[in-house]
Design a protein around this motif. Structure first.
Motif, PDB file in Angstrom:
ATOM      1  N   HIS A 184     -68.719  -0.343  18.845  1.00 57.03           N
ATOM      2  CA  HIS A 184     -67.999  -1.615  18.762  1.00 57.03           C
ATOM      3  C   HIS A 184     -67.137  -1.930  19.990  1.00 57.03           C
ATOM      4  N   GLU A 297     -62.597 -14.483   9.500  1.00 55.84           N
ATOM      5  CA  GLU A 297     -63.315 -13.251   9.849  1.00 55.84           C
ATOM      6  C   GLU A 297     -64.200 -13.427  11.093  1.00 55.84           C
ATOM      7  N   ASN A 300     -65.199  -9.988  13.026  1.00 53.87           N
ATOM      8  CA  ASN A 300     -65.865  -8.871  12.348  1.00 53.87           C
ATOM      9  C   ASN A 300     -67.299  -9.156  11.913  1.00 53.87           C
ATOM     10  N   ASN A 342     -69.213  -6.102  12.386  1.00 51.55           N
ATOM     11  CA  ASN A 342     -70.081  -5.661  11.293  1.00 51.55           C
ATOM     12  C   ASN A 342     -71.529  -6.103  11.475  1.00 51.55           C
TER      13      ASN A 342
END
Length: 430
Positions: A184, A297, A300, A342
């Motif tokens: 990440h 969000e 992510n 994600n």
């Protein structure tokens, strides 16, 4: 590695399978409350562990979760009329309440409703989710009162996304802490793309040493990273059986780079053996509520910019478009070139294939959390097969928190972090 026989055991979750019967002994997220917000609104398709179901909210606000197929001629009740405290099949007018009782048969001159029952599972609404229990009624566990489900709505957020691989594959990716600052990371401080910043402690810290403490509900675990010359960075997590991770989100998450009292996590729920639904949640356990930016969000990979917000909640970046990987971004800005934290997880996990062959793995000390999770899941299967209750089917996880801290390296995480990882009385909002 995991022998192929055990790999089959832990990944297959259909009715009657050992793991399927074990997972049915816990409360399981079925859908978000907002998907069935309106009394007498449209029914919603739900698939859990290979079972095709529909959910509906009746006239009194009660939620039913029932077999999708009418027991008369097996027509789908997704077409049904949700009216007057029941779901009516449009084919012949048979009607069922939230408990699966047949209450009307429009096509029968002499109804025999008392002989007909539609499979129905009990539900409870908590934390913006509808949870269901699919196991033996007499073994129903304590309600799923995680701390995040008990805070005010202003202090919590939940979303979900379909992931195209087996549930355990996704879960193991989530509880693996050593991958995060690698997969990440941003590779330049100048990028505006989502990623763990190169100047932050997660990337600057060295490879972690993992410690795992088994608990009554699963385990708590920490990644201990030497930082600079005189500091230690510790991220603690909780694994709550059978498919929930609690992770810290305190350092550097606020606008302007400040710290906040925030915790987040995931729940990986099997749809079938080759797909799962990932529920993503976050909450504030302090006075500060969540912001609109929190709820979007954006970084992510789970918000409206990344995932369908109705229907199947599919990821917009998926295997059919190669997760929209950008090789120039990979070369110059982020480690993967894939947008969204994600999303990167889903890409790697889905890229392994629907069900990974764990007999071909080579695990190391950094995989300790995964190794212990597999052992606990196998132990839970054995407990259920012997007539007992699986680990974590009680209230012992209610006060579990995940904390991250930076502290002088002469101190230990058990001194500095552990005291904050469990609260005797979970708070609505401090």
């Amino acid at each position: 590695m995991l022998p192929r026989e055990e790999n089959e055991l832990v990944t297959r979750t259909g009715a009657g399978t050992p793991m399927g019967e074990t997972l049915r002994r816990y409360w399981i997220p079925a859908l978000m409350s907002r998907e069935v917000a309106e009394p007498d609104g449209a029914p919603v398709r739900v698939q859990l562990m290979g079972e095709r179901l529909v959910a509906f909210r009746d006239s009194a606000g009660r939620i039913g979760l029932v077999d999708e197929f009418c027991p008369h001629r097996r027509a789908s009740l997704w077409f049904g009329r949700n009216e007057e405290s029941g779901l009516r099949c449009v084919y012949h007018g048979w009607k069922f309440d939230v408990e699966g009782n047949c209450v009307e048969q429009m096509n029968e001159p002499e109804p025999f409703c008392h002989k007909i029952h539609l499979k129905a599972y009990p539900t409870v609404e908590m934390g913006g989710l509808v949870w269901t229990y699919m196991g033996p009624p007499e073994r129903m566990p304590a309600p799923p009162k995680y701390e995040w489900t008990q805070v005010p709505e202003t202090h919590r957020h939940v979303s979900k996304v379909w992931e195209e691989c087996n549930w355990l594959q996704a879960l193991e990716g989530g509880i693996d802490t050593s991958h995060a600052p690698i997969l990440h990371r941003a590779i330049t401080p100048n990028t505006t793309r989502p990623g763990i910043p190169v100047q932050g402690p997660f990337v600057r810290g060295k490879a972690p040493t993992l410690e795992v403490d088994v608990t009554d509900y699963g385990y708590r675990y920490v990644g201990i990273r030497p930082l600079d010359e005189d500091k230690t960075y510790v991220r603690s997590y909780q694994f709550v059986m059978p498919f929930t991770q609690i992770r810290p989100q305190q350092l550097g998450r606020a606008l302007g780079g400040g710290d906040r009292k925030m915790i987040a996590g995931h729940i990986w729920v099997p749809i079938d053996d080759e797909n799962c639904m990932v529920y993503n949640w976050m909450y504030s356990y302090g006075a500060e509520p969540l912001s609109q930016l929190d709820r979007e969000e954006r970084g992510n990979g789970n918000g409206p910019d990344y995932v369908e917000q109705s229907g199947e909640f599919r990821s917009l970046r998926n295997k059919r478009n190669n997760w929209m990987i950008d090789r120039q971004v990979q070369k110059h800005e982020t480690f993967t070139g894939i947008e969204g934290i994600n999303t990167q997880d889903r890409a790697v996990q889905e890229g392994m294939g629907p069900v990974v062959d764990r007999s071909l793995e080579h695990l190391g000390p950094a995989d300790r959390a995964i190794i212990v999770a597999r052992r606990l899941l196998l132990d839970a299967v054995k407990s259920v097969q012997e007539g007992g209750d699986p680990l974590g089917a009680d209230a012992s996880y209610y006060g579990a928190r995940a904390i991250e801290k930076i502290f002088p390296n002469h101190q230990t995480w058990r001194e500095t972090v552990l005291p904050e990882m469990d609260v005797e009385t979970p708070l609505a909002a401090e």
